[in-house]
Scaffold this motif. Structure first.
Motif, PDB file in Angstrom:
ATOM      1  N   ASP A   1       0.847  -1.177   0.000  1.00 36.53           N
ATOM      2  CA  ASP A   1       0.000   0.000   0.000  1.00 36.53           C
ATOM      3  C   ASP A   1       0.891   1.237   0.000  1.00 36.53           C
ATOM      4  O   ASP A   1       1.650   1.457   0.935  1.00 36.53           O
ATOM      5  N   PHE A   2       0.801   2.013  -1.054  1.00 36.27           N
ATOM      6  CA  PHE A   2       1.619   3.220  -1.166  1.00 36.27           C
ATOM      7  C   PHE A   2       0.786   4.470  -0.950  1.00 36.27           C
ATOM      8  O   PHE A   2       1.046   5.514  -1.519  1.00 36.27           O
ATOM      9  N   THR A   3      -0.243   4.372  -0.102  1.00 33.20           N
ATOM     10  CA  THR A   3      -1.128   5.515   0.099  1.00 33.20           C
ATOM     11  C   THR A   3      -0.635   6.461   1.184  1.00 33.20           C
ATOM     12  O   THR A   3      -1.195   7.532   1.336  1.00 33.20           O
TER      13      THR A   3
ATOM     14  N   ILE B   1       5.390   8.357   1.781  1.00 31.59           N
ATOM     15  CA  ILE B   1       6.057   7.258   1.070  1.00 31.59           C
ATOM     16  C   ILE B   1       6.207   7.549  -0.419  1.00 31.59           C
ATOM     17  O   ILE B   1       7.151   7.090  -1.052  1.00 31.59           O
ATOM     18  N   GLY B   2       5.315   8.332  -0.992  1.00 36.70           N
ATOM     19  CA  GLY B   2       5.301   8.589  -2.428  1.00 36.70           C
ATOM     20  C   GLY B   2       6.621   9.013  -3.041  1.00 36.70           C
ATOM     21  O   GLY B   2       7.069   8.421  -4.029  1.00 36.70           O
ATOM     22  N   PRO B   3       7.298  10.021  -2.479  1.00 34.97           N
ATOM     23  CA  PRO B   3       8.583  10.426  -3.081  1.00 34.97           C
ATOM     24  C   PRO B   3       9.648   9.328  -3.034  1.00 34.97           C
ATOM     25  O   PRO B   3      10.442   9.194  -3.952  1.00 34.97           O
ATOM     26  N   TYR B   4       9.651   8.530  -1.974  1.00 32.94           N
ATOM     27  CA  TYR B   4      10.637   7.456  -1.872  1.00 32.94           C
ATOM     28  C   TYR B   4      10.373   6.357  -2.900  1.00 32.94           C
ATOM     29  O   TYR B   4      11.307   5.802  -3.461  1.00 32.94           O
ATOM     30  N   VAL B   5       9.112   6.085  -3.140  1.00 35.46           N
ATOM     31  CA  VAL B   5       8.758   5.083  -4.150  1.00 35.46           C
ATOM     32  C   VAL B   5       9.200   5.569  -5.531  1.00 35.46           C
ATOM     33  O   VAL B   5       9.699   4.790  -6.342  1.00 35.46           O
TER      34      VAL B   5
ATOM     35  N   SER C   1       1.022  -2.306  -6.714  1.00 36.62           N
ATOM     36  CA  SER C   1       1.707  -3.226  -5.809  1.00 36.62           C
ATOM     37  C   SER C   1       2.541  -4.263  -6.559  1.00 36.62           C
ATOM     38  O   SER C   1       3.551  -4.740  -6.054  1.00 36.62           O
ATOM     39  N   TRP C   2       2.143  -4.610  -7.789  1.00 36.05           N
ATOM     40  CA  TRP C   2       2.895  -5.606  -8.540  1.00 36.05           C
ATOM     41  C   TRP C   2       4.294  -5.113  -8.908  1.00 36.05           C
ATOM     42  O   TRP C   2       5.203  -5.919  -9.108  1.00 36.05           O
ATOM     43  N   GLY C   3       4.486  -3.808  -8.974  1.00 38.25           N
ATOM     44  CA  GLY C   3       5.812  -3.275  -9.278  1.00 38.25           C
ATOM     45  C   GLY C   3       6.814  -3.594  -8.187  1.00 38.25           C
ATOM     46  O   GLY C   3       7.945  -4.002  -8.452  1.00 38.25           O
ATOM     47  N   ALA C   4       6.391  -3.426  -6.957  1.00 35.55           N
ATOM     48  CA  ALA C   4       7.277  -3.722  -5.827  1.00 35.55           C
ATOM     49  C   ALA C   4       7.547  -5.218  -5.720  1.00 35.55           C
ATOM     50  O   ALA C   4       8.685  -5.630  -5.456  1.00 35.55           O
ATOM     51  N   VAL C   5       6.530  -6.017  -5.935  1.00 38.21           N
ATOM     52  CA  VAL C   5       6.704  -7.472  -5.871  1.00 38.21           C
ATOM     53  C   VAL C   5       7.658  -7.939  -6.964  1.00 38.21           C
ATOM     54  O   VAL C   5       8.554  -8.756  -6.716  1.00 38.21           O
ATOM     55  N   LEU C   6       7.503  -7.411  -8.153  1.00 37.69           N
ATOM     56  CA  LEU C   6       8.384  -7.771  -9.267  1.00 37.69           C
ATOM     57  C   LEU C   6       9.822  -7.341  -8.995  1.00 37.69           C
ATOM     58  O   LEU C   6      10.761  -8.091  -9.255  1.00 37.69           O
TER      59      LEU C   6
ATOM     60  N   VAL D   1      12.096  -1.468   3.252  1.00 39.56           N
ATOM     61  CA  VAL D   1      11.836  -0.398   4.226  1.00 39.56           C
ATOM     62  C   VAL D   1      10.553   0.348   3.862  1.00 39.56           C
ATOM     63  O   VAL D   1       9.742   0.674   4.737  1.00 39.56           O
ATOM     64  N   ILE D   2      10.353   0.624   2.589  1.00 41.53           N
ATOM     65  CA  ILE D   2       9.120   1.295   2.156  1.00 41.53           C
ATOM     66  C   ILE D   2       7.905   0.430   2.482  1.00 41.53           C
ATOM     67  O   ILE D   2       6.876   0.932   2.934  1.00 41.53           O
ATOM     68  N   PHE D   3       8.029  -0.875   2.283  1.00 41.68           N
ATOM     69  CA  PHE D   3       6.939  -1.781   2.635  1.00 41.68           C
ATOM     70  C   PHE D   3       6.658  -1.725   4.134  1.00 41.68           C
ATOM     71  O   PHE D   3       5.495  -1.661   4.553  1.00 41.68           O
TER      72      PHE D   3
END
Length: 129
Positions: free
Chosen positions: A2-4, A8-12, A71-76, A114-116
């Motif tokens: 969850d990137f809401t 967190i947005g700028p780090y992602v 979310s699939w981007g982080a998992v990949l 860490v973002i997760f």
């Protein structure tokens, strides 16, 4: 994932840009940009060429997924980077990288974890409110 969370947005986005740069670097290696007249397949071997292609595509797609907060981007990204680091550490000769490349990939993997963790913490704090 969850990137809401607002912070967190700028780090992602930074992780997405780093993933994009690594993917483009790997794509350049696949095309033999710095090899001169040597063939990339001869340089990396067939298995190394295929693995490098898979990891390059995974990082490029993961960069897009992270940029759009999917979310699939982080998992990949975690899957591809962890697999590449495990293959390198176990001594697979098909996976070649420099010490700097290893460090960048390790930082990339740690940063997405860490973002997760920050996202999970934000969700828990929001659930208690």
């Amino acid at each position: 994932m969850d990137f809401t969370a607002p912070y967190i947005g700028p780090y992602v986005r930074v992780v997405a840009l780093l993933s994009l740069l690594l993917g483009l670097n790997d794509a350049g290696r696949l095309l033999g940009v710095q090899l001169g007249s040597a063939s990339p397949i001869a340089e990396f071997g067939a298995q190394g060429f295929i693995l490098l292609g898979i990891f390059a595509l995974c990082r490029l797609f993961a960069a897009v997924g992270l940029w759009i907060n999917a979310s699939w981007g982080a998992v990949l990204l975690v899957g591809a980077t962890a697999a590449e680091l495990i293959l390198y550490v176990t001594g697979n000769e098909a996976v070649q990288m420099s010490a700097l490349g290893f460090a960048v990939r390790l930082v990339l993997l740690i940063s997405i974890v860490v973002i997760f963790a920050l996202g999970v913490r934000y969700r828990r704090a929001r659930a208690h409110d």
